[in-house]
Design a protein around this motif. Structure first.
Motif, PDB file in Angstrom:
ATOM      1  N   ILE A   1      -2.831 118.102  -1.113  1.00 27.72           N
ATOM      2  CA  ILE A   1      -1.862 118.139  -0.027  1.00 27.72           C
ATOM      3  C   ILE A   1      -2.397 119.061   1.059  1.00 27.72           C
ATOM      4  N   SER A   2      -2.213 118.665   2.300  1.00 29.37           N
ATOM      5  CA  SER A   2      -2.679 119.482   3.419  1.00 29.37           C
ATOM      6  C   SER A   2      -1.754 119.284   4.610  1.00 29.37           C
ATOM      7  N   ARG A   3      -1.983 120.055   5.663  1.00 29.39           N
ATOM      8  CA  ARG A   3      -1.119 119.945   6.834  1.00 29.39           C
ATOM      9  C   ARG A   3      -1.906 120.217   8.095  1.00 29.39           C
ATOM     10  N   ASP A   4      -1.443 119.618   9.188  1.00 29.56           N
ATOM     11  CA  ASP A   4      -1.967 119.884  10.514  1.00 29.56           C
ATOM     12  C   ASP A   4      -0.785 120.337  11.357  1.00 29.56           C
ATOM     13  N   ASN A   5      -0.664 121.642  11.551  1.00 24.94           N
ATOM     14  CA  ASN A   5       0.519 122.170  12.242  1.00 24.94           C
ATOM     15  C   ASN A   5       0.571 121.742  13.700  1.00 24.94           C
TER      16      ASN A   5
ATOM     17  N   LEU B   1      -1.298 113.643   2.078  1.00 26.03           N
ATOM     18  CA  LEU B   1      -1.546 113.651   0.636  1.00 26.03           C
ATOM     19  C   LEU B   1      -2.760 112.767   0.394  1.00 26.03           C
ATOM     20  N   GLU B   2      -3.876 113.405   0.071  1.00 28.66           N
ATOM     21  CA  GLU B   2      -5.096 112.699  -0.273  1.00 28.66           C
ATOM     22  C   GLU B   2      -5.074 112.437  -1.772  1.00 28.66           C
ATOM     23  N   MET B   3      -5.172 111.163  -2.144  1.00 33.84           N
ATOM     24  CA  MET B   3      -5.066 110.772  -3.550  1.00 33.84           C
ATOM     25  C   MET B   3      -6.376 110.123  -3.978  1.00 33.84           C
ATOM     26  N   ASN B   4      -7.041 110.725  -4.933  1.00 31.87           N
ATOM     27  CA  ASN B   4      -8.312 110.218  -5.455  1.00 31.87           C
ATOM     28  C   ASN B   4      -8.175 109.880  -6.937  1.00 31.87           C
ATOM     29  N   SER B   5      -9.146 109.135  -7.429  1.00 32.50           N
ATOM     30  CA  SER B   5      -9.161 108.739  -8.851  1.00 32.50           C
ATOM     31  C   SER B   5      -7.801 108.199  -9.280  1.00 32.50           C
TER      32      SER B   5
END
Length: 121
Positions: free
Chosen positions: A69-73, A80-84
């Motif tokens: 999970i990350s954010r760009d304020n 939400l980057e989902m891998n595998s």
């Protein structure tokens, strides 16, 4: 009116990746804490990941190490980057955030409309 608009869901094969976005639109000052939840058919909605205003993150055990999970304020957007990805990740994914309105600085607890993620085996 402030809304959370999700995008990025879709159909992917097991082992693949998807990136979900949650953008706050409208008269918004900023997003405070935010999180992603998911709900599979016939099951309760469960917490997947959270992120604080300062960027501290936490994850459900089932996705830890695979999702980020990350954010760009500057863009008032949470990702939400989902891998595998696994078939058991199949669900409707919802964004939840505390938004702060421009001008009044009133805080609102808001949900997005949900985006479907389907992982085929």
């Amino acid at each position: 009116q402030v809304q959370l608009v999700e995008s990025g869901g879709g159909l992917v094969q097991a082992g693949g990746s998807l990136r979900l976005s949650c953008a706050a639109s409208g008269n918004i000052f900023r997003i405070n804490a935010a999180g992603w939840y998911r709900q599979a058919p016939g099951k309760q909605r469960t917490l997947v990941a959270t992120i604080t205003l300062m960027g501290t993150t936490s994850y459900a055990d089932s996705v830890d190490g695979r999702f980020t999970i990350s954010r760009d304020n500057a863009k008032n957007t949470v990702y939400l980057e989902m891998n595998s990805l696994k078939p058991e990740d199949t669900a409707v994914y919802y964004c939840n955030a505390e938004t702060v309105l421009l001008g009044t600085f009133r805080r609102l607890d808001q949900w997005g409309q949900g985006t479907q993620v389907t992982v085929s085996s």
